[in-house]
Design a protein around this motif. Structure first.
Motif, mmCIF file in Angstrom:
data_model
loop_
_atom_site.group_PDB
_atom_site.id
_atom_site.type_symbol
_atom_site.label_atom_id
_atom_site.label_comp_id
_atom_site.label_asym_id
_atom_site.label_seq_id
_atom_site.Cartn_x
_atom_site.Cartn_y
_atom_site.Cartn_z
ATOM 1 N N ARG A 62 0.863 -1.179 0.000
ATOM 2 C CA ARG A 62 0.000 0.000 0.000
ATOM 3 C C ARG A 62 0.900 1.230 0.000
ATOM 4 O O ARG A 62 1.791 1.357 0.834
ATOM 5 C CB ARG A 62 -0.907 -0.009 1.230
ATOM 6 C CG ARG A 62 -1.988 1.036 1.191
ATOM 7 C CD ARG A 62 -3.028 0.807 2.278
ATOM 8 N NE ARG A 62 -2.483 0.920 3.605
ATOM 9 C CZ ARG A 62 -2.429 2.064 4.303
ATOM 10 N NH1 ARG A 62 -2.884 3.183 3.773
ATOM 11 N NH2 ARG A 62 -1.921 2.071 5.515
ATOM 12 N N LEU A 63 0.643 2.108 -0.960
ATOM 13 C CA LEU A 63 1.456 3.299 -1.175
ATOM 14 C C LEU A 63 0.570 4.529 -1.003
ATOM 15 O O LEU A 63 -0.590 4.520 -1.409
ATOM 16 C CB LEU A 63 2.042 3.250 -2.585
ATOM 17 C CG LEU A 63 3.151 4.203 -2.964
ATOM 18 C CD1 LEU A 63 4.392 3.990 -2.112
ATOM 19 C CD2 LEU A 63 3.507 4.018 -4.430
ATOM 20 N N GLN A 64 1.125 5.581 -0.412
ATOM 21 C CA GLN A 64 0.349 6.795 -0.163
ATOM 22 C C GLN A 64 1.083 8.027 -0.675
ATOM 23 O O GLN A 64 2.272 8.190 -0.426
ATOM 24 C CB GLN A 64 0.080 6.938 1.340
ATOM 25 C CG GLN A 64 -0.673 8.197 1.721
ATOM 26 C CD GLN A 64 -1.041 8.192 3.182
ATOM 27 O OE1 GLN A 64 -1.800 7.340 3.625
ATOM 28 N NE2 GLN A 64 -0.496 9.126 3.951
ATOM 29 N N LEU A 65 0.344 8.881 -1.377
ATOM 30 C CA LEU A 65 0.825 10.201 -1.781
ATOM 31 C C LEU A 65 0.311 11.185 -0.744
ATOM 32 O O LEU A 65 -0.891 11.241 -0.476
ATOM 33 C CB LEU A 65 0.318 10.570 -3.174
ATOM 34 C CG LEU A 65 0.604 11.994 -3.656
ATOM 35 C CD1 LEU A 65 2.101 12.270 -3.776
ATOM 36 C CD2 LEU A 65 -0.092 12.248 -4.996
ATOM 37 N N THR A 66 1.225 11.962 -0.147
ATOM 38 C CA THR A 66 0.853 12.853 0.954
ATOM 39 C C THR A 66 1.325 14.273 0.692
ATOM 40 O O THR A 66 2.470 14.492 0.302
ATOM 41 C CB THR A 66 1.493 12.356 2.273
ATOM 42 O OG1 THR A 66 1.120 10.999 2.488
ATOM 43 C CG2 THR A 66 1.055 13.191 3.450
ATOM 44 N N LYS A 67 0.412 15.220 0.907
ATOM 45 C CA LYS A 67 0.763 16.641 0.892
ATOM 46 C C LYS A 67 0.943 17.133 2.324
ATOM 47 O O LYS A 67 1.908 17.788 2.664
ATOM 48 C CB LYS A 67 -0.328 17.448 0.173
ATOM 49 C CG LYS A 67 -0.200 18.960 0.299
ATOM 50 C CD LYS A 67 1.075 19.492 -0.295
ATOM 51 C CE LYS A 67 1.113 21.013 -0.204
ATOM 52 N NZ LYS A 67 2.462 21.545 -0.289
ATOM 53 N N ASP A 68 -0.026 16.793 3.182
ATOM 54 C CA ASP A 68 0.006 17.179 4.589
ATOM 55 C C ASP A 68 -0.888 16.213 5.356
ATOM 56 O O ASP A 68 -1.319 15.198 4.808
ATOM 57 C CB ASP A 68 -0.442 18.641 4.768
ATOM 58 C CG ASP A 68 -1.753 18.953 4.058
ATOM 59 O OD1 ASP A 68 -2.681 18.114 4.120
ATOM 60 O OD2 ASP A 68 -1.863 20.027 3.444
ATOM 61 N N ALA A 69 -1.182 16.539 6.610
ATOM 62 C CA ALA A 69 -1.969 15.629 7.455
ATOM 63 C C ALA A 69 -3.398 15.445 6.950
ATOM 64 O O ALA A 69 -4.054 14.460 7.285
ATOM 65 C CB ALA A 69 -1.980 16.134 8.892
ATOM 66 N N ILE A 70 -3.890 16.345 6.134
ATOM 67 C CA ILE A 70 -5.275 16.279 5.648
ATOM 68 C C ILE A 70 -5.355 15.728 4.230
ATOM 69 O O ILE A 70 -6.275 14.981 3.893
ATOM 70 C CB ILE A 70 -5.926 17.679 5.703
ATOM 71 C CG1 ILE A 70 -5.966 18.160 7.149
ATOM 72 C CG2 ILE A 70 -7.318 17.672 5.087
ATOM 73 C CD1 ILE A 70 -6.347 19.603 7.306
ATOM 74 N N ASN A 71 -4.412 16.083 3.389
ATOM 75 C CA ASN A 71 -4.479 15.756 1.959
ATOM 76 C C ASN A 71 -3.547 14.602 1.607
ATOM 77 O O ASN A 71 -2.329 14.763 1.562
ATOM 78 C CB ASN A 71 -4.117 16.993 1.124
ATOM 79 C CG ASN A 71 -5.087 18.123 1.365
ATOM 80 O OD1 ASN A 71 -6.257 18.025 1.025
ATOM 81 N ND2 ASN A 71 -4.610 19.197 1.982
#
Length: 199
Positions: A62-71
């Motif tokens: 499982r891979l996640q793209l993260t901008k910040d804690a919300i996005n």
């Protein structure tokens, strides 16, 4: 009353002693058999499965793209020997891009962006394209959230074509990068790919 309690304690001691006496030998035999079976099992796995372990992988990452804690946005890549590398309805789930700040997809072999990608993992390895979308300029990260039941014989690399860089996800779980919306090469479907290959 005292005689009754004394008799009860005496019978309990006899019962416990009898259980211990009878319980020691079978437990040791069971453990020995289990250890023997484990040894036989691991030997047969090494001999019979040496060349086929990759062709039978049933795991996921499982891979996640993260901008910040919300996005953030996640994808699942599931490995199944009976799956196809091309998009198959009911087996894969296409990405439904909304209006979020970020979006992440893996690409099937026929170029379909997927949120859930079921694919086989063979001894030859696998390359999976990634498609990222970011609405704004800034620093983002691609984070490996889970690696489940993928044999250690495989390295899992993130390749960044834009920066000519790579990251071994078995060693580091986070890759930070910049997106410049004016530069379409810094995002989209040509910047990143996962390469899963035997060591």
């Amino acid at each position: 009353m005292k005689l009754r309690i004394g008799a009860l304690l005496l019978s309990s001691c006899i019962l416990i002693t009898a259980c211990k006496k009878n319980g020691i030998e079978p437990a040791a035999q069971t453990t020995q058999v289990a250890q023997t079976k484990g040894a036989v099992s691991s030997i047969s796995t090494q001999v019979a499965g040496a060349d086929t372990v990759g062709d039978n992988v049933k795991g996921y990452l499982r891979l996640q793209l993260t901008k910040d804690a919300i996005n953030s946005d996640n994808i699942l890549i599931s490995f199944d020997p009976s799956a196809s590398t091309a998009y198959v309805g009911g087996e894969d789930a296409p990405t439904l891009q909304g209006f979020g700040v970020v979006s992440l997809s893996s690409l099937s072999s026929d170029g379909i962006p997927l949120a859930i990608n079921s694919t086989p993992l063979t001894n030859k390895g696998l390359k999976i394209g990634l498609k990222i979308y970011a609405r704004n300029d800034g620093i983002y990260s691609l984070d490996m959230k889970n690696i489940k039941n993928i044999p250690d014989m495989y390295d899992i690399w993130l390749i960044d074509n834009y920066r000519n860089d790579s990251l071994q996800y078995r060693t580091y779980s986070k890759y930070n990068f910049n997106v410049i919306t004016a530069d379409t090469a810094s995002f989209g479907s040509h910047r990143f790919k996962l390469v899963i290959r035997p060591k």
